[in-house]
Scaffold this active site. Structure first.
Site, PDB file in Angstrom:
ATOM      1  N   ASN A   1      83.441  41.123 -19.533  1.00 49.58           N
ATOM      2  CA  ASN A   1      84.261  39.922 -19.277  1.00 49.58           C
ATOM      3  C   ASN A   1      84.846  39.889 -17.877  1.00 49.58           C
ATOM      4  O   ASN A   1      85.784  39.133 -17.611  1.00 49.58           O
ATOM      5  CB  ASN A   1      85.406  39.790 -20.290  1.00 49.58           C
ATOM      6  CG  ASN A   1      84.960  39.282 -21.648  1.00 49.58           C
ATOM      7  OD1 ASN A   1      85.505  39.675 -22.673  1.00 49.58           O
ATOM      8  ND2 ASN A   1      83.955  38.410 -21.692  1.00 49.58           N
TER       9      ASN A   1
ATOM     10  N   CYS B   1      88.870  41.788 -24.985  1.00 46.03           N
ATOM     11  CA  CYS B   1      87.467  41.432 -24.780  1.00 46.03           C
ATOM     12  C   CYS B   1      87.031  40.354 -25.767  1.00 46.03           C
ATOM     13  O   CYS B   1      87.473  40.323 -26.920  1.00 46.03           O
ATOM     14  CB  CYS B   1      86.581  42.657 -24.932  1.00 46.03           C
ATOM     15  SG  CYS B   1      86.884  43.935 -23.699  1.00 46.03           S
ATOM     16  N   CYS B   2      86.126  39.508 -25.304  1.00 47.65           N
ATOM     17  CA  CYS B   2      85.721  38.348 -26.104  1.00 47.65           C
ATOM     18  C   CYS B   2      84.554  38.689 -27.031  1.00 47.65           C
ATOM     19  O   CYS B   2      83.449  38.159 -26.902  1.00 47.65           O
ATOM     20  CB  CYS B   2      85.364  37.188 -25.173  1.00 47.65           C
ATOM     21  SG  CYS B   2      85.272  35.598 -26.022  1.00 47.65           S
ATOM     22  N   PHE B   3      84.790  39.628 -27.961  1.00 46.21           N
ATOM     23  CA  PHE B   3      83.892  39.856 -29.081  1.00 46.21           C
ATOM     24  C   PHE B   3      84.727  40.414 -30.223  1.00 46.21           C
ATOM     25  O   PHE B   3      85.743  41.087 -30.019  1.00 46.21           O
ATOM     26  CB  PHE B   3      82.720  40.767 -28.721  1.00 46.21           C
ATOM     27  CG  PHE B   3      83.072  42.182 -28.376  1.00 46.21           C
ATOM     28  CD1 PHE B   3      83.078  43.186 -29.346  1.00 46.21           C
ATOM     29  CD2 PHE B   3      83.383  42.535 -27.072  1.00 46.21           C
ATOM     30  CE1 PHE B   3      83.374  44.491 -29.022  1.00 46.21           C
ATOM     31  CE2 PHE B   3      83.688  43.838 -26.737  1.00 46.21           C
ATOM     32  CZ  PHE B   3      83.689  44.821 -27.716  1.00 46.21           C
TER      33      PHE B   3
END
Length: 458
Positions: free
Chosen positions: A409, A370-372
């Site tokens: 996402n 995931c993009c965090f």
């Protein structure tokens, strides 16, 4: 791969051999999944359900309550809202506890008889109540206001068992969000609030068809003594109401579920037998036969009977820290990522061929896709050094994890497979529970059919 999970083969408690320890079975399952192409570069993450383990857990539950007449064990559908898993549990003789129209639909599709389904929810609509009563599903009202709705909707010919949920307000456990018997819990009628107990007695007195009392104290983080105390107070209230009415109007007690799970190793504790012992000590009359019982276990039946396998896509070093970037993160281990102190998971390291890795332990972060920045499943975990193409296994994830993924996402929902060992060869046999979500399905779910809906508004 398209067979239902029950097609993998059936064993019964009376004839089956106790399955090997989960670590041994799971090692073999990972190796076979890689060999059969269920885990690999094109299928980088999947969930796995051990069907023999599930049957064994159900058998342990039944054995613990064997001395109590008239027990309906229901499975909390939210713990694994997958129709093949629910059908496996129905095949084991379980009922099903549901808390939404979607879960009710899944329970019906899985083959549970309506009389073995219990509907719990703090926000039931009139339509939900109407449907449950038409089907003959048991309903636990969450408030006296909900009882007023049932008054208006109930047909006297409905076979539904009707109950009222109360909050015994015995306090919370170590994880606040998992504690449902605190003073301010949103669930049930708060018994220690001024006038509440009297209102519950009046509610039963006014409704001869109201025959069940329900309570659920909490789950993970709640000690057995706390759970048993809540059940004991519910039992005492049932006795008080029946004595006040001069008849045994309340004939059944729904004591909920909530047995915690040990996430530190392979062992199962506390056991169902220990739970029954705690109940017996807190409420000696509970198992006298005066009341039939309903249970609603979920996590304790499934958690240790499933795992997530995920491919290591890259490794890197940052600030002196080794990071393994995998395909299992917050999208499928949401609670662990956001509450790592409350929901830690054991991690296994496997080589590219699916065999357990050896080597000196190295502290590594196991991160997700995931993009965090916080998408890390385990921090500084000492494992054999991971490399691209290896696999990690997230143990004890058979409940809540891969069955109810988060769509962050627009990551696809992972495939899920059931497995069992085909004696005497010991080869693993797999059955598809859910296919991996396709990109076409993601686009359709995201409103593709209405792509121009906003631009045409001008």
């Amino acid at each position: 791969m398209g067979a239902a999970i029950t097609d993998s083969g059936r064993t019964t408690p009376s004839t089956s051999i106790a399955p090997r320890r989960p670590a041994v079975r799971f090692d073999a399952a990972v190796r076979a999944a890689v060999r059969q192409g269920l885990l690999g570069e094109s299928r980088p993450v999947a969930g796995f359900v051990d069907t023999d383990g599930v049957r064994s857990s159900v058998a342990a539950l039944r054995e613990a309550f064997a001395h109590s007449p008239g027990v309906l064990h229901t499975f909390a559908a939210k713990a694994s809202s997958l129709v093949p898993v629910l059908r496996l549990l129905a095949d084991c003789g379980m009922g099903c506890e549901v808390a939404s129209p979607g879960e009710l639909r899944l329970a019906v599709e899985a083959g549970f008889a309506p009389g073995t389904i219990v509907l719990d929810s703090p926000a039931k609509t009139r339509e939900e109540i109407r449907l449950a009563l038409a089907l003959g599903v048991a309903v636990n009202a969450d408030s006296t206001d909900e009882l007023l709705r049932i008054d208006a909707l109930r047909n006297r010919d409905s076979p539904s068992v009707l109950g009222l949920r109360v909050n015994p307000q015995v306090g919370g456990g170590a994880i606040g969000p998992m504690s449902t018997a605190t003073d301010t819990s949103k669930f049930g009628v708060a018994l220690r609030d001024p006038g509440a107990r009297e209102a519950v007695v009046r509610a039963f007195a006014a409704r001869p068809w109201l025959t069940r009392l329900h309570a659920h104290v909490g789950s993970q983080g709640c000690p057995l003594e706390l759970i048993a105390a809540g059940v004991a107070r519910t039992y005492e209230l049932a006795e008080e109401i029946n004595e006040h009415l001069g008849t045994r109007q309340i004939t059944s007690l729904d004591i909920g579920g909530g047995l915690p799970v040990n996430f530190t190793d392979d062992t199962t504790h506390p056991t169902y037998a220990a739970y029954v012992n705690a109940l017996t000590a807190a409420a000696p009359g509970l198992f006298s036969g005066r009341y039939t019982l309903v249970t609603e276990f979920g996590r304790s039946l499934l958690a240790k009977n499933g795992f997530i396998g995920a491919r290591v896509e890259y490794t890197k070093d940052a600030g002196g820290r080794r990071i393994a970037l995998t395909h299992a993160g917050a999208q499928t281990a949401t609670r662990t990522v956001f509450m790592p102190g409350s929901w830690p998971l054991r991690i296994g390291a496997f080589a590219a061929d699916g065999t357990p890795k050896d080597g000196p332990p190295l502290a590594q972060d196991i991160a997700g896709p995931c993009c965090f920045a916080g998408d890390v499943v385990a921090h500084g975990r000492k494992l054999p050094e991971l490399a691209e193409g290896d696999f990690v296994v997230l143990y004890d994830t058979g409940a809540y994890y891969f069955s109810t993924p988060w769509a962050y996402n627009s990551l696809p929902r992972p495939a899920v497979y059931g497995f069992r060992s085909s004696a005497p060869e010991g080869e693993m046999v797999f059955a598809t529970v859910r296919e991996a979500q396709t990109l076409d399905a993601i686009a359709a779910e995201s409103g593709l059919a209405y792509a121009d809906a906003l631009t045409v508004l001008g």
